[in-house]
Scaffold this motif. Sequence first.
Motif, PDB file in Angstrom:
ATOM      1  N   GLY A  26       0.812  -1.203   0.000  1.00  0.00           N
ATOM      2  CA  GLY A  26       0.000   0.000   0.000  1.00  0.00           C
ATOM      3  C   GLY A  26       0.848   1.256   0.000  1.00  0.00           C
ATOM      4  N   THR A  27       0.330   2.324  -0.621  1.00  0.00           N
ATOM      5  CA  THR A  27       0.994   3.616  -0.612  1.00  0.00           C
ATOM      6  C   THR A  27       0.048   4.690  -0.089  1.00  0.00           C
ATOM      7  N   THR A  79      -6.688   7.031   0.674  1.00  0.00           N
ATOM      8  CA  THR A  79      -5.979   8.070   1.432  1.00  0.00           C
ATOM      9  C   THR A  79      -4.929   7.470   2.355  1.00  0.00           C
ATOM     10  N   VAL A  80      -5.310   6.492   3.192  1.00  0.00           N
ATOM     11  CA  VAL A  80      -4.357   5.839   4.094  1.00  0.00           C
ATOM     12  C   VAL A  80      -4.574   4.329   4.005  1.00  0.00           C
ATOM     13  N   THR A 135      -8.186   4.050   5.983  1.00  0.00           N
ATOM     14  CA  THR A 135      -8.472   4.330   7.391  1.00  0.00           C
ATOM     15  C   THR A 135      -9.495   5.440   7.617  1.00  0.00           C
ATOM     16  N   PRO A 136      -9.401   6.604   6.960  1.00  0.00           N
ATOM     17  CA  PRO A 136     -10.365   7.675   7.265  1.00  0.00           C
ATOM     18  C   PRO A 136     -11.817   7.341   6.964  1.00  0.00           C
ATOM     19  N   THR A 137     -12.067   6.330   6.127  1.00  0.00           N
ATOM     20  CA  THR A 137     -13.451   5.967   5.802  1.00  0.00           C
ATOM     21  C   THR A 137     -14.139   5.237   6.943  1.00  0.00           C
ATOM     22  N   GLY A 138     -13.355   4.655   7.871  1.00  0.00           N
ATOM     23  CA  GLY A 138     -13.952   3.877   8.944  1.00  0.00           C
ATOM     24  C   GLY A 138     -14.454   2.513   8.510  1.00  0.00           C
ATOM     25  N   LYS A 139     -14.101   2.088   7.283  1.00  0.00           N
ATOM     26  CA  LYS A 139     -14.588   0.814   6.753  1.00  0.00           C
ATOM     27  C   LYS A 139     -13.415  -0.122   6.448  1.00  0.00           C
TER      28      LYS A 139
END
Length: 295
Positions: free
Chosen positions: A118-119, A147-148, A166-170
């Motif tokens: 991942g990047t 994003t992350v 990560t920021p999506t919470g999913k």
Amino acid sequence: MDLNGFDCSILDSTNCLLGEGPTYDPETDTLWWFDITGRKLMEHRFGDGHSASHDLPFLCSALAVADGGRQVIACEKGLLERSPSDGALTNIVGIEADNETTRSNDSRVHPCGAFWVGTMSKFGKENAGSIYHYFRGELKPLFTGITVTNAICFSADGSVGYFTDTPTGKVMRVPLDPQTGLPTGQAEDFIVRTLDHPGWADGAVIDADGLMWIARWDGSCVQAYDASGSVVETINLPASQITCPAFVGKDASRMILTSAAEGISEQRLIEQPHAGMTFMIDRRVNGRIEPKVSL
């Protein structure tokens, strides 16, 4: 240090800025992990309890073991081969090597030997990351607009892969070809963040019972999820930014967690002096040894 009230001990007391990417090598009984922003590769030998750090020329985030003891490192330039004997680095394949704004992040080896890498943006830019698939000399993009990248892990039979932005919470689930580690269908929601999920999903591993253990960034814990995506256990830890779990020991019966001190205010660091340290869960788990990467 006083860890009363926590079911863990300190494996390594180095306060990493961004401790990440722990990988255990059973052949040498050694744990490797990174301080990404500190540009260091950390080492802990369980045989004699010795810990060491090795300077790196790039931002690096993940390590896999290949045949013959060779190491493969994911970094901001792509994949590098590292010699454990002298630390020499040689290029394997570039990944976004011409993009100075991105770096590698969460990565893991599929049971077939494929390496998912991942990047993400170095500067917090949204949707700048991707997940790539490297297998026997061939690199393919899998997912973009992330994003992350985090929580990359696989079922024991290799038929299912998981990851999160990560920021999506999913946390997403995707069907895979067990022989290649390539998707055979679309990614779908597996875990959606609720009040039962403190913080945000970071690194993850799946144990021999099929439980997914997810480190919770800004959640001060690691949580275990069953096949339905329900929380079945929460283990609290003495640092808020827990980053990634790994199974260690030749029978994979113990679990360690890395953490990060980066971005925590001076006042909060006084309140949590263990931030950035690497922890060992006190009880035994039913873990799995990570597969070797196929070059």
